[in-house]
Design an enzyme around this catalytic site. Sequence first.
Site, short mmCIF file in Angstrom:
data_model
loop_
_atom_site.label_atom_id
_atom_site.label_comp_id
_atom_site.label_asym_id
_atom_site.label_seq_id
_atom_site.Cartn_x
_atom_site.Cartn_y
_atom_site.Cartn_z
N ASP A 1 51.46 58.18 18.87
CA ASP A 1 50.72 58.87 20.16
C ASP A 1 50.16 59.96 19.68
O ASP A 1 49.20 60.31 20.38
CB ASP A 1 52.12 59.19 21.11
CG ASP A 1 52.58 58.13 21.75
OD1 ASP A 1 52.28 56.96 21.77
OD2 ASP A 1 53.40 58.23 22.76
N LEU B 1 42.13 31.91 49.87
CA LEU B 1 42.82 30.45 49.41
C LEU B 1 43.25 30.06 50.74
O LEU B 1 43.66 30.72 51.85
CB LEU B 1 44.00 30.80 48.73
CG LEU B 1 43.65 31.42 47.63
CD1 LEU B 1 45.02 31.96 46.68
CD2 LEU B 1 43.37 30.12 46.56
N LYS C 1 51.27 34.31 42.71
CA LYS C 1 50.28 35.26 43.63
C LYS C 1 50.75 36.55 43.61
O LYS C 1 51.61 37.03 44.37
CB LYS C 1 50.18 34.38 45.07
CG LYS C 1 49.22 34.88 45.94
CD LYS C 1 49.04 33.99 47.28
CE LYS C 1 47.88 34.61 48.21
NZ LYS C 1 48.00 35.93 48.61
N ARG D 1 37.25 43.24 47.23
CA ARG D 1 36.88 41.72 47.87
C ARG D 1 36.02 42.02 49.16
O ARG D 1 34.93 41.46 49.32
CB ARG D 1 38.22 41.12 48.49
CG ARG D 1 37.77 39.97 48.84
CD ARG D 1 38.98 38.96 49.22
NE ARG D 1 38.50 37.70 49.47
CZ ARG D 1 38.03 37.68 50.94
NH1 ARG D 1 38.39 38.27 51.76
NH2 ARG D 1 37.88 36.26 51.22
N CYS E 1 51.09 45.00 92.84
CA CYS E 1 50.97 45.70 91.57
C CYS E 1 52.28 46.56 91.13
O CYS E 1 52.89 47.18 92.33
CB CYS E 1 49.89 46.63 91.90
SG CYS E 1 49.54 47.79 90.63
N CYS F 1 44.58 53.06 92.06
CA CYS F 1 45.95 52.93 91.30
C CYS F 1 46.19 53.73 90.18
O CYS F 1 45.20 53.84 89.20
CB CYS F 1 45.82 51.29 90.92
SG CYS F 1 47.57 51.00 89.92
S1 IVH Z 1 42.73 32.40 43.33
C1 IVH Z 1 38.53 31.03 44.34
N1 IVH Z 1 45.03 33.31 42.04
O1 IVH Z 1 45.22 36.05 46.53
C2 IVH Z 1 39.84 31.69 43.93
N2 IVH Z 1 44.13 34.38 43.89
O2 IVH Z 1 43.17 34.66 49.19
C3 IVH Z 1 40.69 32.18 44.97
N3 IVH Z 1 45.89 36.29 44.36
O3 IVH Z 1 43.44 38.31 47.58
C4 IVH Z 1 41.71 33.17 44.38
N4 IVH Z 1 47.01 36.14 42.65
O4 IVH Z 1 43.34 38.07 45.19
C5 IVH Z 1 44.07 33.27 43.07
N5 IVH Z 1 46.72 33.81 40.71
C6 IVH Z 1 46.08 33.94 41.76
C7 IVH Z 1 46.20 34.99 42.69
C8 IVH Z 1 45.27 35.06 43.66
C9 IVH Z 1 47.01 36.86 43.71
C10 IVH Z 1 45.13 36.76 45.69
C11 IVH Z 1 43.58 37.06 45.62
C12 IVH Z 1 43.28 36.90 47.15
C13 IVH Z 1 44.29 36.05 47.66
C14 IVH Z 1 43.81 34.84 48.15
#
Ligand code: IVH
Length: 702
Positions: A35, A85, A116, A137, A421, A442
């Site tokens: 470090d 998604l 996810k 996004r 009412c 009212c």
């Molecule tokens: S795929 C076209 N993969 O989930 C590709 N999304 O609405 C679509 N998210 O906020 C997304 N982990 O950021 C994908 N392994 C993953 C993910 C993921 C989290 C989030 C993404 C978005 C929401 C999908």
Amino acid sequence: MNNKEKLLKEVHDISNKLRTFQKAYYIDSNPLVSDMEYDRLFDRLVTIERENPELKLDDSPTQRVGSDLDSDFEEVEHTIPVLSLDKAYSGEEIISWINKCQTKATSNLNFVLEQKIDGISIVLYYEKGILKRAVTRGNGAIGNDVTNNVRTIKDVPLRLTEEINVAVRGEIYLSKKEFEKVNKTLEQPFANPRNLCAGTIRRKKSSESAKIPLNIFIYEGFFEKDEYNFNSHIDILAKLKQLGFRINPSLAIFSKTKQKAKELLTLASLKGSANEFDEIYEEIKKQTETRDSLEYEIDGLVVKVNEIEVREALGYTVHHPRWAMAYKFESPFSQSVVESIDIQVGRTGRLTPVARITPVEIGGSTVSNVTLHNQQYIDELELAIGDSVEVSKRGDVIPAVEQVIEKNEDNNTTYKMPSSCPICSTEVEIKGAHTFCPNPYCPKQVFGRLEFFVAKSQMDIDSLGPKTIEVLLKLDLVKDVQDLYNIDFEKLSEEKGFGEKKINSIISALEKSKEQPFSRVLTSLGIPEVGKKIVDMLIKNGFDSIDKLYELVDKKDYETLCNIPLIAEKTSKNIIDTLDDKTMRDRIASLKNCGLNMEENVVNTPKLEQIFTDQVWAVTGSFKSFNPRTLALEEVEKRGGRSVSSISSKTTHLLLGKGGGSKKTKAEALGVKIVEEEEFLSLLGSDKKKKEETTFQQGELF
Ligand code: IVH
């Protein structure tokens, strides 16, 4: 070599070393130096950059600590579609979706299962291997530029191992451990790591963002056409990893046989678990059960078709790709019991039934009140107090009762709206599907009307908050909005909390409100469904005074209004019937006597030269002088032009700002005239000048 050149060489040398050390430490978890050695090099680079700002590289490793300058998150257009998604809430739904995909393909498909991550979705744009932009996004087409803050995230590569152009999507998150640690020290703690992460990404000073150890996982890559010919998602992931991105290693692949899945992973040199299709159900179950033991929060799993060719064949909706499906842990449905039904009375007198239910968690928040809209809605559900109901959050936001699951045991029958009412006991009236209290005095209606009248978007009388309104009503100093202009201040000053200062501020705010233009006065009357847009339309079409509107009201001329854009039959009826009401007429007459504007002041808003007549303008990118950029379109409309949100053959002009992407290409293809900000400003400027010569209203343009 002169001194500057020597320094530049040193900057490059140190930067290269630091980059290697950072990657080894943050991405590979394999530190190469102590470090102390790292800090020594880092401090030297900071010193050189401070003394010679011109030598600072775009991707300097010092950017990781951020800056104290304020950033204001410019809006920028995505150059890739940032889709969402589709969601499933059961293993069965996932299996049936997989089968559906399979029937549409001619060969055996492979599926990838990813976590996810519950964080903040981000798109990183790299040009020639250098991080140029990090964009949230947003609405999928336009997001906020949060590059300076994202640069402070240690595992976001500022420079890739290859000089390529690529956009990647990923999720920024904060580990549970770090969340606990940081949150303890905050004056206003956050409810969960996701919220703290979102707050960090939007900090004004990137030096503040740098204090929170955020992480990122990248899950999709969008390479320039013909750059590579990827066959599969895992090939893309492998490439992303090789470029220096952090890929979530806990992925699972599902193939016809375990052997096939293993081969695919080996070919891509990726870790992960290899399975056969039949195991997907088990895997979802396992990951659902073990998710609490992860270091970070996940809110579901994502299943993706691995084959790129099949992905393209399956295609997209405007909202999501058809080749991926999210499995969400939190069902947006829950069961609860209707404990009681209350009636709310709004400013228009409408009675709205609201179910008070035993509080339940739905999709991550607690729900205890659910609107039931009207009698018809209740009848359709056959809903009674005490019934067990299924409650959902539609579109993940507004809670709604979906159905009765079990009837109550007390023999309560379907709920009936009261015949009088609940506030003032006046007998109710039924209009269409809704129930109304017809008494304009009212107390709830009066309160709602006053609150609406003084609100920011209407008369903007900010010293009259809800508490003050309550006091005015309690002391009987006002009975309706017009009484605000004849308050007995002597009496009010006897009330606790109403000293000279407070009273003076009320008086001056009321006086100032008399200068509000007719458009605001008309909006403040609270005609149902008549907001700023409709009022502007009325004025633009010549109905710029109350007298002109009364002419229509007297003739009950619904048709003329219906011919105005945006004004449908129902709105026309609302306008004419509401203005025809005796109480409303008296109210308007009193307001006029008090000095409020009952016609649009033409002197204040000189008619601009209609230079954009017959033109149809679209806008793309971001602008210095118009933020949000819709302000630019307002200028177009003020000068007779029309604005549209997307480009078609009817579009005549595209106003092009910084970062404009796909719209520009489309405009070029369709031969739409492209106008940049400077030219646009000078177009406006030509009549801005003219306006100054007459009576230029300050601040109107910008
Ligand atoms: S795929 C076209 N993969 O989930 C590709 N999304 O609405 C679509 N998210 O906020 C997304 N982990 O950021 C994908 N392994 C993953 C993910 C993921 C989290 C989030 C993404 C978005 C929401 C999908």
